[in-house]
Scaffold this active site. Structure first.
Site, PDB file in Angstrom:
ATOM      1  N   GLU A 198       0.787   3.915   1.876  1.00 34.50           N
ATOM      2  CA  GLU A 198       1.220   4.330   3.209  1.00 34.50           C
ATOM      3  C   GLU A 198       2.375   3.485   3.725  1.00 34.50           C
ATOM      4  O   GLU A 198       3.320   4.015   4.317  1.00 34.50           O
ATOM      5  CB  GLU A 198       0.063   4.220   4.225  1.00 34.50           C
ATOM      6  N   CYS A 243      -2.828  -0.208   7.379  1.00 34.79           N
ATOM      7  CA  CYS A 243      -2.069   1.042   7.322  1.00 34.79           C
ATOM      8  C   CYS A 243      -2.267   1.876   8.581  1.00 34.79           C
ATOM      9  O   CYS A 243      -1.314   2.491   9.068  1.00 34.79           O
ATOM     10  CB  CYS A 243      -2.450   1.820   6.073  1.00 34.79           C
ATOM     11  N   CYS A 302      -6.572   2.009   5.546  1.00 35.88           N
ATOM     12  CA  CYS A 302      -7.221   0.742   5.898  1.00 35.88           C
ATOM     13  C   CYS A 302      -6.717   0.307   7.283  1.00 35.88           C
ATOM     14  O   CYS A 302      -5.825   0.939   7.845  1.00 35.88           O
ATOM     15  CB  CYS A 302      -6.885  -0.301   4.839  1.00 35.88           C
ATOM     16  N   HIS A 329       0.845  -1.197   0.000  1.00 38.04           N
ATOM     17  CA  HIS A 329       0.000   0.000   0.000  1.00 38.04           C
ATOM     18  C   HIS A 329       0.879   1.244   0.000  1.00 38.04           C
ATOM     19  O   HIS A 329       2.028   1.211   0.468  1.00 38.04           O
ATOM     20  CB  HIS A 329      -0.889   0.020   1.236  1.00 38.04           C
TER      21      HIS A 329
END
Length: 153
Positions: free
Chosen positions: A60, A91, A88, A58
């Site tokens: 992040e 993260c 999410c 991801h």
């Protein structure tokens, strides 16, 4: 929040949006992330799940990994994370564990948002609670995601 802070938030969110555009050009969901400390970008990230075949890739997480390398440690105190889509659960957990002071996101995520949309992981009694500012350039961030998914259909 002061007008100056809002201008900075918008400036750094525009950088995250540009990273999201790079991700989209590579067939990735267009999410970009920027980590800022003392007014300077120290790390960036974008979604790379498809390219890396890794569910952990991801934006992040990539930005946090890069910031840790730049700062030479895992504590990202004094840092702000700008991300185009609400974090999410994975993260959000990484944000708590890295001690990021502040999170600024653009679009809400009604499917996996963990900073207020579905639930707020940052309100749980963890040892660290970042400040959260939501809906910064929300229209631009949402449009980027909507355009990407419309083209897939």
């Amino acid at each position: 929040m002061s007008n100056f802070v809002n201008q900075l938030d918008e400036r750094f969110m525009k950088t995250a949006i540009a990273l999201g555009e790079e991700a989209a050009k590579e067939g990735e969901v267009p999410v970009g992330a920027v980590i800022v400390r003392e007014g300077k970008v120290i790390a960036t990230g974008r979604n790379r799940r498809e390219a890396l075949g890794n569910s952990l890739a991801h934006a992040e997480i990539e930005a946090i990994n890069n910031a840790c390398k730049v700062l030479g440690g895992w504590r990202l105190t004094g840092c702000t994370l700008y991300v185009t889509l609400e974090p999410c659960p994975m993260c959000a957990g990484a944000i708590v564990n890295s001690r990021i002071d502040r999170v600024v996101y653009g679009a809400a995520d009604m499917k996996a948002g963990s900073a207020g949309s579905l639930f707020n992981l940052f309100e749980l009694p963890y040892n660290h609670k970042p400040l959260v500012n939501s809906a910064v350039l929300e229209k631009e961030c949402s449009a980027q995601l909507e355009d990407f998914f419309r083209k897939l259909r």
